[in-house]
Design a protein around this motif. Structure first.
Motif, PDB file in Angstrom:
ATOM      1  N   VAL A   1     -16.466  -2.941  -5.115  1.00  0.00           N
ATOM      2  CA  VAL A   1     -15.955  -2.513  -3.514  1.00  0.00           C
ATOM      3  C   VAL A   1     -16.462  -4.191  -3.060  1.00  0.00           C
ATOM      4  O   VAL A   1     -16.900  -4.889  -2.639  1.00  0.00           O
ATOM      5  CB  VAL A   1     -14.351  -2.560  -3.649  1.00  0.00           C
ATOM      6  N   SER A   2     -17.558  -3.520  -3.311  1.00  0.00           N
ATOM      7  CA  SER A   2     -18.858  -4.211  -2.297  1.00  0.00           C
ATOM      8  C   SER A   2     -19.758  -5.174  -2.881  1.00  0.00           C
ATOM      9  O   SER A   2     -20.115  -5.853  -2.093  1.00  0.00           O
ATOM     10  CB  SER A   2     -20.466  -3.149  -2.207  1.00  0.00           C
ATOM     11  N   GLY A   3     -18.576  -5.993  -4.022  1.00  0.00           N
ATOM     12  CA  GLY A   3     -19.989  -7.223  -4.078  1.00  0.00           C
ATOM     13  C   GLY A   3     -18.806  -8.369  -4.558  1.00  0.00           C
ATOM     14  O   GLY A   3     -19.735  -8.766  -4.749  1.00  0.00           O
ATOM     15  N   TYR A   4     -17.419  -8.021  -4.486  1.00  0.00           N
ATOM     16  CA  TYR A   4     -16.553  -8.888  -4.784  1.00  0.00           C
ATOM     17  C   TYR A   4     -15.338  -8.830  -3.655  1.00  0.00           C
ATOM     18  O   TYR A   4     -15.087  -8.258  -2.695  1.00  0.00           O
ATOM     19  CB  TYR A   4     -15.699  -8.287  -5.802  1.00  0.00           C
ATOM     20  N   CYS A   5     -14.396 -10.356  -3.611  1.00  0.00           N
ATOM     21  CA  CYS A   5     -14.363 -10.411  -2.900  1.00  0.00           C
ATOM     22  C   CYS A   5     -11.890  -9.932  -3.487  1.00  0.00           C
ATOM     23  O   CYS A   5     -11.743  -9.843  -4.242  1.00  0.00           O
ATOM     24  CB  CYS A   5     -13.884 -12.430  -3.071  1.00  0.00           C
TER      25      CYS A   5
ATOM     26  N   ASP B   1     -13.910   1.174   1.396  1.00  0.00           N
ATOM     27  CA  ASP B   1     -14.887   2.381   2.660  1.00  0.00           C
ATOM     28  C   ASP B   1     -15.183   1.730   0.818  1.00  0.00           C
ATOM     29  O   ASP B   1     -14.940   2.269  -0.557  1.00  0.00           O
ATOM     30  CB  ASP B   1     -13.590   3.808   2.140  1.00  0.00           C
ATOM     31  N   ASN B   2     -16.406   1.700   1.079  1.00  0.00           N
ATOM     32  CA  ASN B   2     -17.705   1.337  -0.312  1.00  0.00           C
ATOM     33  C   ASN B   2     -18.058   2.420  -0.904  1.00  0.00           C
ATOM     34  O   ASN B   2     -18.514   3.237  -2.183  1.00  0.00           O
ATOM     35  CB  ASN B   2     -18.768   0.332  -0.090  1.00  0.00           C
ATOM     36  N   ALA B   3     -18.058   3.752  -0.291  1.00  0.00           N
ATOM     37  CA  ALA B   3     -18.134   4.730  -0.807  1.00  0.00           C
ATOM     38  C   ALA B   3     -18.135   5.719  -1.764  1.00  0.00           C
ATOM     39  O   ALA B   3     -17.796   6.493  -2.922  1.00  0.00           O
ATOM     40  CB  ALA B   3     -19.143   5.835   0.732  1.00  0.00           C
ATOM     41  N   LYS B   4     -16.141   4.649  -1.588  1.00  0.00           N
ATOM     42  CA  LYS B   4     -15.157   5.291  -1.493  1.00  0.00           C
ATOM     43  C   LYS B   4     -14.297   4.748  -2.711  1.00  0.00           C
ATOM     44  O   LYS B   4     -13.750   5.038  -3.916  1.00  0.00           O
ATOM     45  CB  LYS B   4     -14.071   6.425  -0.900  1.00  0.00           C
ATOM     46  N   ASN B   5     -15.397   3.112  -2.885  1.00  0.00           N
ATOM     47  CA  ASN B   5     -15.138   2.218  -3.599  1.00  0.00           C
ATOM     48  C   ASN B   5     -13.078   2.080  -3.824  1.00  0.00           C
ATOM     49  O   ASN B   5     -12.665   1.818  -4.770  1.00  0.00           O
ATOM     50  CB  ASN B   5     -15.003   2.522  -5.286  1.00  0.00           C
ATOM     51  N   THR B   6     -12.385   2.158  -2.354  1.00  0.00           N
ATOM     52  CA  THR B   6     -11.386   1.403  -2.203  1.00  0.00           C
ATOM     53  C   THR B   6     -10.734   0.886  -1.264  1.00  0.00           C
ATOM     54  O   THR B   6     -12.148   0.992  -0.704  1.00  0.00           O
ATOM     55  CB  THR B   6     -10.593   3.314  -1.747  1.00  0.00           C
ATOM     56  N   LEU B   7     -10.159   0.370  -1.053  1.00  0.00           N
ATOM     57  CA  LEU B   7      -9.844  -1.110  -0.398  1.00  0.00           C
ATOM     58  C   LEU B   7      -7.781  -0.059   0.403  1.00  0.00           C
ATOM     59  O   LEU B   7      -7.809  -0.045   0.024  1.00  0.00           O
ATOM     60  CB  LEU B   7      -9.151  -2.364  -1.159  1.00  0.00           C
ATOM     61  N   TYR B   8      -8.181  -0.404   1.646  1.00  0.00           N
ATOM     62  CA  TYR B   8      -6.910   0.105   2.606  1.00  0.00           C
ATOM     63  C   TYR B   8      -6.126  -1.301   2.924  1.00  0.00           C
ATOM     64  O   TYR B   8      -7.048  -2.735   3.063  1.00  0.00           O
ATOM     65  CB  TYR B   8      -7.788   0.918   3.529  1.00  0.00           C
ATOM     66  N   LEU B   9      -5.551  -1.288   3.367  1.00  0.00           N
ATOM     67  CA  LEU B   9      -4.161  -1.741   4.500  1.00  0.00           C
ATOM     68  C   LEU B   9      -3.830  -1.011   4.781  1.00  0.00           C
ATOM     69  O   LEU B   9      -2.410  -0.893   4.947  1.00  0.00           O
ATOM     70  CB  LEU B   9      -3.645  -2.966   3.506  1.00  0.00           C
ATOM     71  N   GLU B  10      -3.632  -1.716   6.525  1.00  0.00           N
ATOM     72  CA  GLU B  10      -3.230  -0.025   7.828  1.00  0.00           C
ATOM     73  C   GLU B  10      -1.842  -1.522   7.582  1.00  0.00           C
ATOM     74  O   GLU B  10      -2.135  -2.472   7.897  1.00  0.00           O
ATOM     75  CB  GLU B  10      -3.584   0.148   8.918  1.00  0.00           C
ATOM     76  N   ILE B  11      -1.080  -1.121   8.098  1.00  0.00           N
ATOM     77  CA  ILE B  11       0.157  -2.069   8.893  1.00  0.00           C
ATOM     78  C   ILE B  11       0.826  -0.974  10.165  1.00  0.00           C
ATOM     79  O   ILE B  11       1.419  -0.030   9.645  1.00  0.00           O
ATOM     80  CB  ILE B  11       1.379  -1.667   7.572  1.00  0.00           C
ATOM     81  N   HIS B  12       1.111  -1.573  11.330  1.00  0.00           N
ATOM     82  CA  HIS B  12       1.475  -0.964  11.874  1.00  0.00           C
ATOM     83  C   HIS B  12       2.805  -1.758  12.748  1.00  0.00           C
ATOM     84  O   HIS B  12       2.790  -3.538  12.258  1.00  0.00           O
ATOM     85  CB  HIS B  12       0.747  -0.903  13.802  1.00  0.00           C
ATOM     86  N   SER B  13       3.739  -0.999  13.759  1.00  0.00           N
ATOM     87  CA  SER B  13       5.044  -1.802  13.801  1.00  0.00           C
ATOM     88  C   SER B  13       5.865  -2.017  12.684  1.00  0.00           C
ATOM     89  O   SER B  13       5.741  -3.456  12.909  1.00  0.00           O
ATOM     90  CB  SER B  13       4.242  -2.745  14.383  1.00  0.00           C
ATOM     91  N   LEU B  14       5.990  -1.562  11.379  1.00  0.00           N
ATOM     92  CA  LEU B  14       6.454  -1.922  10.425  1.00  0.00           C
ATOM     93  C   LEU B  14       7.870  -2.084  11.225  1.00  0.00           C
ATOM     94  O   LEU B  14       9.008  -1.900  11.492  1.00  0.00           O
ATOM     95  CB  LEU B  14       6.339  -0.466   9.309  1.00  0.00           C
ATOM     96  N   LYS B  15       8.273  -3.401  10.015  1.00  0.00           N
ATOM     97  CA  LYS B  15       9.953  -3.970  10.468  1.00  0.00           C
ATOM     98  C   LYS B  15       9.931  -4.490   9.352  1.00  0.00           C
ATOM     99  O   LYS B  15       9.675  -4.168   7.923  1.00  0.00           O
ATOM    100  CB  LYS B  15       9.618  -5.646  10.969  1.00  0.00           C
ATOM    101  N   PRO B  16      11.807  -4.218   9.194  1.00  0.00           N
ATOM    102  CA  PRO B  16      12.678  -4.362   7.778  1.00  0.00           C
ATOM    103  C   PRO B  16      12.161  -5.688   6.515  1.00  0.00           C
ATOM    104  O   PRO B  16      11.508  -5.589   5.329  1.00  0.00           O
ATOM    105  CB  PRO B  16      14.190  -4.374   7.747  1.00  0.00           C
ATOM    106  N   ASP B  17      11.234  -6.556   7.344  1.00  0.00           N
ATOM    107  CA  ASP B  17      10.986  -7.773   6.770  1.00  0.00           C
ATOM    108  C   ASP B  17       9.924  -7.280   5.831  1.00  0.00           C
ATOM    109  O   ASP B  17       9.526  -7.875   5.292  1.00  0.00           O
ATOM    110  CB  ASP B  17      10.610  -9.136   7.745  1.00  0.00           C
ATOM    111  N   ASP B  18       9.056  -6.627   6.264  1.00  0.00           N
ATOM    112  CA  ASP B  18       8.285  -5.311   5.402  1.00  0.00           C
ATOM    113  C   ASP B  18       8.038  -5.333   4.194  1.00  0.00           C
ATOM    114  O   ASP B  18       7.185  -4.800   3.615  1.00  0.00           O
ATOM    115  CB  ASP B  18       6.797  -5.118   6.464  1.00  0.00           C
ATOM    116  N   THR B  19       9.156  -5.332   4.130  1.00  0.00           N
ATOM    117  CA  THR B  19       9.279  -4.571   2.741  1.00  0.00           C
ATOM    118  C   THR B  19       9.641  -5.253   1.716  1.00  0.00           C
ATOM    119  O   THR B  19       9.615  -6.499   1.196  1.00  0.00           O
ATOM    120  CB  THR B  19      11.332  -3.843   3.118  1.00  0.00           C
TER     121      THR B  19
END
Length: 125
Positions: free
Chosen positions: A29-33, A72-90
């Motif tokens: 993941v460190s090498g790509y968009c 996290d490049n070491a875990k080769n993992t991408l994350y997305l945190e979402i806060h204050s979730l709304k029904p429109d985020d479904t």
């Protein structure tokens, strides 16, 4: 072989938070968009956020306040945190990768060649 596997979705009450994960294999993941998109029922798939290989992040206007993309490049993992979730985020949330290391890192969906299977986020009111 490029693989992207999302997880972390679920049923959440409005106002809650979630962290979605996208485990990558077949590349680093460190090498790509990479980016997160979402698709609500009956709607087009829309971009949420993207992150360059160097870690620079970009958000759509609607995502700036409540969404955080990271990796996290070491875990080769991408994350997305979402806060204050709304029904429109479904929606189904997808991670994606551009075709190559030097591919343009932009939001439009055609810029991404590799996609995960998605993880469902459902927000109850």
């Amino acid at each position: 072989q490029v693989q992207l596997v999302e997880s972390g979705g679920g049923l959440v009450q409005a106002g809650g938070s979630l962290r979605l994960s996208c485990v990558a294999s077949g590349f680093t993941v460190s090498g790509y968009c990479m980016a997160w998109f979402r698709q609500a029922p009956g709607k087009e798939r829309e971009a949420v956020a993207r992150i360059r290989g160097d870690g620079t992040t970009y958000y759509t206007d609607s995502a700036k306040e409540r969404f955080t993309i990271s990796k996290d490049n070491a875990k080769n993992t991408l994350y997305l945190e979402i806060h204050s979730l709304k029904p429109d985020d479904t929606a189904m949330y997808y991670c994606a990768r551009t075709p190559g290391v030097f591919s343009p890192c932009i939001f439009p969906r055609p810029a991404y060649a590799y996609w995960g299977q998605g993880t469902q986020v459902t927000v109850s009111s």
